[in-house]
Design a protein around this motif. Structure first.
Motif, PDB file in Angstrom:
ATOM      1  N   THR A 150       0.039  -3.212  -2.362  1.00 44.17           N
ATOM      2  CA  THR A 150       1.150  -2.304  -2.031  1.00 44.17           C
ATOM      3  C   THR A 150       2.418  -2.810  -2.716  1.00 44.17           C
ATOM      4  OG1 THR A 150       0.208  -1.861   0.158  1.00 44.17           O
ATOM      5  CG2 THR A 150       2.503  -1.239  -0.174  1.00 44.17           C
ATOM      6  N   ALA A 151       2.631  -4.125  -2.639  1.00 42.73           N
ATOM      7  CA  ALA A 151       3.835  -4.715  -3.242  1.00 42.73           C
ATOM      8  C   ALA A 151       3.837  -4.487  -4.755  1.00 42.73           C
ATOM      9  CB  ALA A 151       3.892  -6.210  -2.931  1.00 42.73           C
ATOM     10  N   ALA A 152       2.673  -4.646  -5.384  1.00 37.83           N
ATOM     11  CA  ALA A 152       2.593  -4.479  -6.836  1.00 37.83           C
ATOM     12  C   ALA A 152       2.985  -3.051  -7.227  1.00 37.83           C
ATOM     13  CB  ALA A 152       1.179  -4.803  -7.317  1.00 37.83           C
ATOM     14  N   ILE A 153       2.563  -2.089  -6.423  1.00 34.36           N
ATOM     15  CA  ILE A 153       2.901  -0.682  -6.683  1.00 34.36           C
ATOM     16  C   ILE A 153       4.416  -0.489  -6.627  1.00 34.36           C
ATOM     17  CG2 ILE A 153       2.842   1.596  -5.544  1.00 34.36           C
ATOM     18  CD1 ILE A 153       0.330   1.066  -7.116  1.00 34.36           C
ATOM     19  N   LEU A 154       5.035  -1.042  -5.601  1.00 30.19           N
ATOM     20  CA  LEU A 154       6.479  -0.834  -5.440  1.00 30.19           C
ATOM     21  C   LEU A 154       7.253  -1.561  -6.542  1.00 30.19           C
ATOM     22  CD1 LEU A 154       6.858  -0.989  -1.564  1.00 30.19           C
ATOM     23  CD2 LEU A 154       6.719   1.010  -3.031  1.00 30.19           C
ATOM     24  N   ALA A 155       6.783  -2.758  -6.872  1.00 29.46           N
ATOM     25  CA  ALA A 155       7.464  -3.516  -7.928  1.00 29.46           C
ATOM     26  C   ALA A 155       7.343  -2.799  -9.271  1.00 29.46           C
ATOM     27  CB  ALA A 155       6.861  -4.918  -8.008  1.00 29.46           C
ATOM     28  N   GLY A 156       6.273  -1.988  -9.415  1.00 32.80           N
ATOM     29  CA  GLY A 156       6.047  -1.278 -10.671  1.00 32.80           C
ATOM     30  C   GLY A 156       6.872  -0.005 -10.812  1.00 32.80           C
ATOM     31  N   GLY A 157       7.655   0.342  -9.786  1.00 37.50           N
ATOM     32  CA  GLY A 157       8.499   1.536  -9.868  1.00 37.50           C
ATOM     33  C   GLY A 157       7.711   2.831  -9.726  1.00 37.50           C
ATOM     34  N   PRO A 158       7.315   3.172  -8.513  1.00 28.76           N
ATOM     35  CA  PRO A 158       6.550   4.396  -8.282  1.00 28.76           C
ATOM     36  C   PRO A 158       7.445   5.640  -8.398  1.00 28.76           C
ATOM     37  CG  PRO A 158       7.056   3.350  -6.199  1.00 28.76           C
ATOM     38  CD  PRO A 158       7.583   2.439  -7.260  1.00 28.76           C
ATOM     39  N   PRO A 159       6.871   6.846  -8.387  1.00 27.54           N
ATOM     40  CA  PRO A 159       7.690   8.053  -8.446  1.00 27.54           C
ATOM     41  C   PRO A 159       8.693   8.120  -7.282  1.00 27.54           C
ATOM     42  CG  PRO A 159       5.331   8.593  -8.529  1.00 27.54           C
ATOM     43  CD  PRO A 159       5.434   7.135  -8.300  1.00 27.54           C
ATOM     44  N   LYS A 160       9.768   8.854  -7.505  1.00 24.88           N
ATOM     45  CA  LYS A 160      10.850   8.916  -6.512  1.00 24.88           C
ATOM     46  C   LYS A 160      10.432   9.604  -5.212  1.00 24.88           C
ATOM     47  CE  LYS A 160      13.964   6.809  -8.886  1.00 24.88           C
ATOM     48  NZ  LYS A 160      13.862   5.366  -8.638  1.00 24.88           N
ATOM     49  N   ASN A 161       9.391  10.433  -5.296  1.00 25.76           N
ATOM     50  CA  ASN A 161       8.954  11.121  -4.072  1.00 25.76           C
ATOM     51  C   ASN A 161       7.917  10.309  -3.295  1.00 25.76           C
ATOM     52  OD1 ASN A 161       7.052  11.484  -6.115  1.00 25.76           O
ATOM     53  ND2 ASN A 161       6.248  13.374  -5.200  1.00 25.76           N
ATOM     54  N   PHE A 162       7.817   9.023  -3.637  1.00 25.75           N
ATOM     55  CA  PHE A 162       6.841   8.149  -2.972  1.00 25.75           C
ATOM     56  C   PHE A 162       7.578   7.152  -2.077  1.00 25.75           C
ATOM     57  CE2 PHE A 162       4.420   4.154  -2.853  1.00 25.75           C
ATOM     58  CZ  PHE A 162       3.182   4.601  -2.445  1.00 25.75           C
ATOM     59  N   SER A 163       7.071   6.957  -0.893  1.00 25.98           N
ATOM     60  CA  SER A 163       7.622   5.903  -0.029  1.00 25.98           C
ATOM     61  C   SER A 163       6.482   5.330   0.814  1.00 25.98           C
ATOM     62  CB  SER A 163       8.729   6.464   0.873  1.00 25.98           C
ATOM     63  OG  SER A 163       8.222   7.512   1.662  1.00 25.98           O
ATOM     64  N   ILE A 164       6.777   4.235   1.467  1.00 24.55           N
ATOM     65  CA  ILE A 164       5.729   3.663   2.329  1.00 24.55           C
ATOM     66  C   ILE A 164       6.235   3.473   3.754  1.00 24.55           C
ATOM     67  CG2 ILE A 164       4.752   2.393   0.342  1.00 24.55           C
ATOM     68  CD1 ILE A 164       5.471  -0.189   2.063  1.00 24.55           C
ATOM     69  N   LEU A 165       5.296   3.623   4.672  1.00 24.34           N
ATOM     70  CA  LEU A 165       5.543   3.291   6.071  1.00 24.34           C
ATOM     71  C   LEU A 165       4.738   2.025   6.293  1.00 24.34           C
ATOM     72  CD1 LEU A 165       6.704   4.325   8.833  1.00 24.34           C
ATOM     73  CD2 LEU A 165       4.463   5.373   9.203  1.00 24.34           C
ATOM     74  N   SER A 166       5.411   0.890   6.296  1.00 24.78           N
ATOM     75  CA  SER A 166       4.652  -0.364   6.338  1.00 24.78           C
ATOM     76  C   SER A 166       4.215  -0.723   7.747  1.00 24.78           C
ATOM     77  CB  SER A 166       5.477  -1.529   5.767  1.00 24.78           C
ATOM     78  OG  SER A 166       4.725  -2.732   5.932  1.00 24.78           O
ATOM     79  N   ALA A 167       2.901  -0.889   7.887  1.00 22.72           N
ATOM     80  CA  ALA A 167       2.362  -1.509   9.101  1.00 22.72           C
ATOM     81  C   ALA A 167       1.576  -2.753   8.667  1.00 22.72           C
ATOM     82  CB  ALA A 167       1.476  -0.519   9.844  1.00 22.72           C
ATOM     83  N   HIS A 168       1.944  -3.290   7.481  1.00 28.80           N
ATOM     84  CA  HIS A 168       1.260  -4.492   7.004  1.00 28.80           C
ATOM     85  C   HIS A 168       1.542  -5.660   7.951  1.00 28.80           C
ATOM     86  CE1 HIS A 168      -0.502  -3.116   3.324  1.00 28.80           C
ATOM     87  NE2 HIS A 168       0.642  -2.714   2.804  1.00 28.80           N
ATOM     88  N   LYS A 169       0.540  -6.500   8.066  1.00 32.72           N
ATOM     89  CA  LYS A 169       0.640  -7.626   8.999  1.00 32.72           C
ATOM     90  C   LYS A 169       0.298  -8.926   8.268  1.00 32.72           C
ATOM     91  CE  LYS A 169       0.567  -4.871  12.867  1.00 32.72           C
ATOM     92  NZ  LYS A 169       1.699  -4.013  12.575  1.00 32.72           N
ATOM     93  N   TYR A 170       0.834  -9.999   8.860  1.00 32.86           N
ATOM     94  CA  TYR A 170       0.681 -11.319   8.261  1.00 32.86           C
ATOM     95  C   TYR A 170      -0.015 -12.219   9.294  1.00 32.86           C
ATOM     96  CZ  TYR A 170       2.228 -15.479   5.689  1.00 32.86           C
ATOM     97  OH  TYR A 170       2.277 -16.652   4.977  1.00 32.86           O
ATOM     98  N   VAL A 171      -1.176 -12.736   8.930  1.00 31.91           N
ATOM     99  CA  VAL A 171      -2.058 -13.371   9.922  1.00 31.91           C
ATOM    100  C   VAL A 171      -1.577 -14.703  10.514  1.00 31.91           C
ATOM    101  CG1 VAL A 171      -4.380 -14.257  10.336  1.00 31.91           C
ATOM    102  CG2 VAL A 171      -4.078 -12.271   8.902  1.00 31.91           C
ATOM    103  N   PRO A 172      -1.047 -15.660   9.719  1.00 29.37           N
ATOM    104  CA  PRO A 172      -0.846 -16.995  10.297  1.00 29.37           C
ATOM    105  C   PRO A 172      -0.028 -17.032  11.602  1.00 29.37           C
ATOM    106  CG  PRO A 172      -0.626 -17.084   7.920  1.00 29.37           C
ATOM    107  CD  PRO A 172      -0.751 -15.630   8.283  1.00 29.37           C
ATOM    108  N   PRO A 173       1.078 -16.278  11.718  1.00 30.97           N
ATOM    109  CA  PRO A 173       1.803 -16.351  12.989  1.00 30.97           C
ATOM    110  C   PRO A 173       0.977 -15.834  14.173  1.00 30.97           C
ATOM    111  CG  PRO A 173       3.140 -15.280  11.295  1.00 30.97           C
ATOM    112  CD  PRO A 173       1.761 -15.389  10.752  1.00 30.97           C
ATOM    113  N   ALA A 174       0.090 -14.864  13.898  1.00 34.96           N
ATOM    114  CA  ALA A 174      -0.746 -14.337  14.983  1.00 34.96           C
ATOM    115  C   ALA A 174      -1.742 -15.393  15.444  1.00 34.96           C
ATOM    116  CB  ALA A 174      -1.477 -13.084  14.522  1.00 34.96           C
ATOM    117  N   MET A 175      -2.236 -16.201  14.494  1.00 37.82           N
ATOM    118  CA  MET A 175      -3.137 -17.293  14.888  1.00 37.82           C
ATOM    119  C   MET A 175      -2.418 -18.272  15.810  1.00 37.82           C
ATOM    120  SD  MET A 175      -5.291 -18.088  11.418  1.00 37.82           S
ATOM    121  CE  MET A 175      -5.787 -19.755  11.867  1.00 37.82           C
TER     122      MET A 175
END
Ligand code: SF4
Length: 365
Positions: A150-175
């Protein structure tokens, strides 16, 4: 599976390993609880009946390893609201039927909203390119394995009508949160090989030091899982809290540094509720200020008008299962009111969800 992976299914070798686990448990002389933190580990355990091969006194519990299962209801509600407001919402198939407070994206789609299932972030971008007159919101879920693309897509400059609703999670703190829960007494963690291909296994060093609990990164074939368990038991027998890589064919200490760099350029961590588990500091990934223009939460006024949830949802034990304090068959609804065809909770929807996995393989594996 590749040929190499198939070597990791050899039944004779699996039985030899099971004998070795029994010998290690004899040496340890008391019961041991391990936790895996990955839906794919549960799939392998269920599919190959690995729990039945474990010696007495050794249990493998499930941890918060299913990102769809820990996606909070308000996150689903936001995605549903965006679809209802007229955006095309693109989502991974696993997320499509996960219930929000009042309904799922599937329900929104049935009511006429545009919801598209995609297999990757880049497919969501293609959707935006193909629909220049529409807003396309990618409901971005998953751990580091999907957050990095997802990050690579955003860093690559997607079309202006594109956005993301992030529900990405990061495991170590949950552990960490699970390791601190009073009801869980985990002697060792089998960490997920998938996420570690990105993060590297070195990521767990801090955890091992802080909690003095061994962590072994394991792969997903039956022998990978048993090998990971063997390494954990060796640590426990020797009174050590080591960090080991039992999946060297895919995982290195550093991981994919280029992908990681992009991921942290685009995302930062924030505190967030993991469904049914707890509010977890630093375990949700949100877009950094520099990428605010691609943040659906900034671009749109997301204000889901939610009423009451289905009363059955109150009985769902998905959060307890993800925290390792309950099993799917502890839930009264399991296989009765809650089935893959009619899921009450996210654990029955996702292919990485323990309830779905147990149903698929005919009950307690
Ligand atoms: Fe939740 Fe259904 Fe699993 Fe019960 S069986 S914990 S209701 S997902």
């Amino acid at each position: 599976s590749s040929e190499t992976d198939l070597q990791f299914r050899d039944p004779d070798a699996a039985h030899e390993l099971a004998d070795r686990l029994a010998a290690l448990m004899d040496d340890i002389g008391e019961s041991v609880s391990l936790m895996h933190v990955c839906g794919s580990h549960e799939q392998a355990i269920a599919k190959f009946g690995l729990r039945s091969m474990l010696p007495d006194g050794l249990s493998i519990r499930m941890g918060p390893g299913c990102p769809v299962c820990v996606t909070n209801m308000p996150e689903v509600d936001d995605a549903v609201a965006l679809a209802e407001q007229g955006a095309i919402v693109a989502t991974y198939g696993d997320m499509y039927r996960v219930p929000g407070t009042e309904g799922s994206l599937a329900d929104a789609s049935a009511a006429g909203a545009d919801v598209e299932i995609v297999y990757s972030a880049s497919e969501a971008v293609e959707l935006a390119a193909d629909n220049p007159g529409r807003e396309v919101v990618f409901f971005a879920t998953g751990f580091e394995t999907t957050a990095a693309p997802t990050a690579a897509i955003l860093a690559g400059g997607p079309p202006k009508n594109f956005s993301i609703l992030s529900a990405h999670k990061y495991v170590p703190p949950a552990m960490e949160v699970v390791a601190e829960l009073p009801d869980t007494d985990i002697d060792g963690f089998l960490a997920a090989g998938h996420a570690a291909t990105i993060t590297g296994y070195g990521l767990f060093e801090e955890f091992v030091d802080q909690y003095e609990t061994p962590v072994v990164v394991g792969g997903f074939e039956p022998l990978d899982v048993l090998l990971g368990v063997e390494r954990l038991l060796e640590n426990i027998r020797d009174g050590e809290a080591g960090l080991e890589n039992a999946y060297p064919r895919c995982v290195s200490r550093e991981g994919n540094t280029a992908a990681l760099e992009t991921m942290w350029d685009v995302f930062e961590t924030t505190s967030g509720e993991w469904r049914g588990i707890a509010e977890i500091p630093d375990a949700n990934l949100v877009l950094r200020e520099e990428y605010a223009e691609y943040d659906a939460r900034t671009r749109f006024d997301v204000d889901p008008a939610v009423g009451d949830s289905d009363p059955l949802t109150e009985q769902c034990l998905c959060g307890d299962i993800m925290a390792g304090t309950a099993d799917p068959d502890d839930c009264d609804l399991f296989g009765e009111e809650c089935t893959p065809g009619n899921p009450v909770g996210a654990c029955m929807v996702s292919s990485e969800g323990p309830c779905k996995i147990w149903q698929e393989y005919g009950g307690k594996p």
